[in-house]
Every structure is written in C-alpha cells, then in structure tokens.
Design a protein around this motif. Structure first.
Motif, PDB file in Angstrom:
ATOM      1  N   ILE A   8       0.839  -1.198   0.000  1.00  0.00           N
ATOM      2  CA  ILE A   8       0.000   0.000   0.000  1.00  0.00           C
ATOM      3  C   ILE A   8       0.874   1.248   0.000  1.00  0.00           C
ATOM      4  CG2 ILE A   8      -1.665   1.342   1.340  1.00  0.00           C
ATOM      5  CD1 ILE A   8      -2.892  -1.342   2.193  1.00  0.00           C
ATOM      6  N   GLU A   9       1.909   1.269   0.829  1.00  0.00           N
ATOM      7  CA  GLU A   9       2.799   2.417   0.885  1.00  0.00           C
ATOM      8  C   GLU A   9       3.472   2.640  -0.468  1.00  0.00           C
ATOM      9  OE1 GLU A   9       6.885   3.687   3.131  1.00  0.00           O
ATOM     10  OE2 GLU A   9       5.374   2.603   4.296  1.00  0.00           O
ATOM     11  N   MET A  10       3.940   1.578  -1.101  1.00  0.00           N
ATOM     12  CA  MET A  10       4.579   1.691  -2.397  1.00  0.00           C
ATOM     13  C   MET A  10       3.590   2.236  -3.432  1.00  0.00           C
ATOM     14  SD  MET A  10       6.540  -1.209  -4.653  1.00  0.00           S
ATOM     15  CE  MET A  10       5.062  -2.122  -5.053  1.00  0.00           C
ATOM     16  N   PHE A  11       2.366   1.752  -3.401  1.00  0.00           N
ATOM     17  CA  PHE A  11       1.351   2.200  -4.348  1.00  0.00           C
ATOM     18  C   PHE A  11       1.058   3.687  -4.160  1.00  0.00           C
ATOM     19  CE2 PHE A  11      -3.119   2.776  -5.639  1.00  0.00           C
ATOM     20  CZ  PHE A  11      -2.992   2.440  -6.979  1.00  0.00           C
ATOM     21  N   THR A  12       0.866   4.140  -2.924  1.00  0.00           N
ATOM     22  CA  THR A  12       0.544   5.546  -2.694  1.00  0.00           C
ATOM     23  C   THR A  12       1.717   6.453  -3.047  1.00  0.00           C
ATOM     24  OG1 THR A  12       1.117   5.424  -0.346  1.00  0.00           O
ATOM     25  CG2 THR A  12      -1.202   5.063  -0.926  1.00  0.00           C
ATOM     26  N   GLN A  13       2.951   5.968  -2.922  1.00  0.00           N
ATOM     27  CA  GLN A  13       4.121   6.777  -3.293  1.00  0.00           C
ATOM     28  C   GLN A  13       4.235   6.936  -4.809  1.00  0.00           C
ATOM     29  OE1 GLN A  13       7.441   4.886  -1.366  1.00  0.00           O
ATOM     30  NE2 GLN A  13       6.965   5.790   0.614  1.00  0.00           N
ATOM     31  N   GLN A  14       3.667   6.043  -5.569  1.00  0.00           N
ATOM     32  CA  GLN A  14       3.707   6.130  -7.026  1.00  0.00           C
ATOM     33  C   GLN A  14       2.666   7.095  -7.584  1.00  0.00           C
ATOM     34  OE1 GLN A  14       3.338   1.958  -7.952  1.00  0.00           O
ATOM     35  NE2 GLN A  14       5.541   1.774  -8.274  1.00  0.00           N
ATOM     36  N   VAL A  15       1.745   7.536  -6.750  1.00  0.00           N
ATOM     37  CA  VAL A  15       0.682   8.442  -7.185  1.00  0.00           C
ATOM     38  C   VAL A  15       1.225   9.870  -7.233  1.00  0.00           C
ATOM     39  CG1 VAL A  15      -1.574   9.407  -6.585  1.00  0.00           C
ATOM     40  CG2 VAL A  15      -1.127   6.969  -6.236  1.00  0.00           C
ATOM     41  N   LYS A  16       0.870  10.586  -8.284  1.00  0.00           N
ATOM     42  CA  LYS A  16       1.215  12.006  -8.404  1.00  0.00           C
ATOM     43  C   LYS A  16       0.035  12.801  -7.840  1.00  0.00           C
ATOM     44  CE  LYS A  16       4.239  11.460 -12.326  1.00  0.00           C
ATOM     45  NZ  LYS A  16       4.335  11.542 -13.784  1.00  0.00           N
ATOM     46  N   ALA A  39     -14.566  11.060  -8.338  1.00  0.00           N
ATOM     47  CA  ALA A  39     -14.457  11.695  -7.023  1.00  0.00           C
ATOM     48  C   ALA A  39     -12.975  11.915  -6.761  1.00  0.00           C
ATOM     49  CB  ALA A  39     -15.087  10.802  -5.951  1.00  0.00           C
ATOM     50  N   TRP A  40     -12.656  12.409  -5.590  1.00  0.00           N
ATOM     51  CA  TRP A  40     -11.271  12.678  -5.208  1.00  0.00           C
ATOM     52  C   TRP A  40     -10.846  11.743  -4.091  1.00  0.00           C
ATOM     53  CZ3 TRP A  40      -8.452  15.907  -8.133  1.00  0.00           C
ATOM     54  CH2 TRP A  40      -9.147  16.789  -8.962  1.00  0.00           C
ATOM     55  N   MET A  41      -9.563  11.428  -4.062  1.00  0.00           N
ATOM     56  CA  MET A  41      -8.985  10.632  -2.984  1.00  0.00           C
ATOM     57  C   MET A  41      -7.744  11.330  -2.468  1.00  0.00           C
ATOM     58  SD  MET A  41      -8.950   6.702  -4.263  1.00  0.00           S
ATOM     59  CE  MET A  41     -10.232   5.629  -3.688  1.00  0.00           C
ATOM     60  N   ASN A  42      -7.553  11.255  -1.151  1.00  0.00           N
ATOM     61  CA  ASN A  42      -6.260  11.598  -0.577  1.00  0.00           C
ATOM     62  C   ASN A  42      -5.573  10.269  -0.266  1.00  0.00           C
ATOM     63  OD1 ASN A  42      -7.488  10.685   1.768  1.00  0.00           O
ATOM     64  ND2 ASN A  42      -7.452  12.654   2.818  1.00  0.00           N
ATOM     65  N   ALA A  43      -4.360  10.329   0.267  1.00  0.00           N
ATOM     66  CA  ALA A  43      -3.602   9.090   0.512  1.00  0.00           C
ATOM     67  C   ALA A  43      -4.353   8.167   1.471  1.00  0.00           C
ATOM     68  CB  ALA A  43      -2.212   9.416   1.042  1.00  0.00           C
ATOM     69  N   GLU A  44      -4.974   8.734   2.501  1.00  0.00           N
ATOM     70  CA  GLU A  44      -5.706   7.906   3.461  1.00  0.00           C
ATOM     71  C   GLU A  44      -6.879   7.194   2.795  1.00  0.00           C
ATOM     72  OE1 GLU A  44      -7.795   8.170   7.879  1.00  0.00           O
ATOM     73  OE2 GLU A  44      -7.432  10.025   6.778  1.00  0.00           O
ATOM     74  N   ALA A  45      -7.622   7.902   1.946  1.00  0.00           N
ATOM     75  CA  ALA A  45      -8.757   7.291   1.246  1.00  0.00           C
ATOM     76  C   ALA A  45      -8.294   6.157   0.348  1.00  0.00           C
ATOM     77  CB  ALA A  45      -9.506   8.346   0.438  1.00  0.00           C
ATOM     78  N   LEU A  46      -7.173   6.369  -0.338  1.00  0.00           N
ATOM     79  CA  LEU A  46      -6.647   5.326  -1.215  1.00  0.00           C
ATOM     80  C   LEU A  46      -6.205   4.101  -0.414  1.00  0.00           C
ATOM     81  CD1 LEU A  46      -5.858   4.354  -4.017  1.00  0.00           C
ATOM     82  CD2 LEU A  46      -3.700   5.595  -3.761  1.00  0.00           C
ATOM     83  N   GLU A  47      -5.509   4.341   0.684  1.00  0.00           N
ATOM     84  CA  GLU A  47      -5.071   3.230   1.542  1.00  0.00           C
ATOM     85  C   GLU A  47      -6.261   2.462   2.097  1.00  0.00           C
ATOM     86  OE1 GLU A  47      -2.347   4.586   4.563  1.00  0.00           O
ATOM     87  OE2 GLU A  47      -1.111   5.615   3.066  1.00  0.00           O
ATOM     88  N   LEU A  48      -7.270   3.182   2.596  1.00  0.00           N
ATOM     89  CA  LEU A  48      -8.444   2.526   3.171  1.00  0.00           C
ATOM     90  C   LEU A  48      -9.251   1.778   2.110  1.00  0.00           C
ATOM     91  CD1 LEU A  48      -9.593   5.223   5.743  1.00  0.00           C
ATOM     92  CD2 LEU A  48      -8.627   2.961   6.241  1.00  0.00           C
ATOM     93  N   THR A  49      -9.313   2.335   0.904  1.00  0.00           N
ATOM     94  CA  THR A  49      -9.997   1.650  -0.193  1.00  0.00           C
ATOM     95  C   THR A  49      -9.340   0.299  -0.449  1.00  0.00           C
ATOM     96  OG1 THR A  49     -10.792   3.673  -1.236  1.00  0.00           O
ATOM     97  CG2 THR A  49     -10.509   1.765  -2.669  1.00  0.00           C
TER      98      THR A  49
END
Length: 137
Positions: A8-16, A39-49
């Motif tokens: 998850i951390e690696m995935f969120t770090q690849q997001v611009k 819709a919009w996501m922040n890092a927390e939303a992406l991780e929780l998804t």
C-alpha cells in the motif's frame, strides 16, 4: 482485499498527488465498463480503499473521508484498483450495490449529453435523493 502495508505504501508513493494532496478517482462498473462517477482521494482514502475493499473518497465540501454508500446503502465493492500511465488518476473497478452511484439518484453521474448545441439529460432518476439521504440533500 487486504494488502501488506509495504504494498500500500509503495502504491501511494507512485501516485502524483495534486497541490491539495488529492488525485482524481474514476469508479467504473467492473462488468460493463460503464463509468459511474468521478471523485477525489487523498492518501488515506486510497489506503483505506485498498484495505477495506470498498470505494472510500475524500469529500472536499465536508473536508472528511466519505465511504460511498454509508448513508444511501449504495456501496461500491472494489474488484480492481489501477493507476494510469502518468500516475495522476486512479481507476476503481467496482460492483455498485443498489445500482445507484450518483447522489442525484441516477445510475451514474455522466447523464448530461452534449447534443445539437445544448446539454440534454439522458438518464432518469431511479430513486429520489431525499429517500437516499433524507433531508441532507
């Protein structure tokens, strides 16, 4: 759809992320390919998804996380999570429970079609928003 923290951390770090720390997220019906909403996501939303296996977004108007369907019951079960080639848009392939993705009570949010110089409504309301959300609409 539980993933180890490192993935998850690696995935969120690849997001611009944009200047507000957000990324656009497109929800698409996993079987038909129909685009349901953006819709919009922040890092927390992406991780929780990714962790919870359901569509979770960032509400800019409320300044808070928004679990799709928490009020209406129209939950999005995550089937697949993708990142585009530029890293600046997330795609969620989902099973849309209840058949309604749009807060207007329609199947999807893209119900205006440009036709002969004007925007026309192409989708009927399936369920009155006041039934879905009560007096909050």
């Amino acid at each position: 759809m539980v993933h180890p923290d490192g993935i998850i951390e690696m995935f969120t770090q690849q997001v611009k992320w944009n200047e507000d720390g957000l990324v656009p997220a497109i929800a698409q019906d996993w079987q038909t390919g129909e685009v349901l909403m953006m819709a919009w996501m922040n890092a927390e939303a992406l991780e929780l998804t990714a962790r919870e296996g359901r569509g979770i977004y960032w509400s800019r108007s409320r300044g808070a996380l928004w679990r799709k369907g928490e009020e209406s019951g129209n939950i999005q079960h995550l089937k697949e999570l993708r990142l585009d080639c530029d890293g600046d848009t997330v795609l969620l392939k989902v099973e849309q429970v209840g058949g309604i993705a749009c807060h207007t009570g329609r199947r999807h949010c893209f119900y205006f079609k440009y036709d002969e110089g004007e925007w026309r409504t192409t989708e009927e309301v399936l369920r009155d928003p006041s039934e879905l959300y009560g007096s909050k609409q």
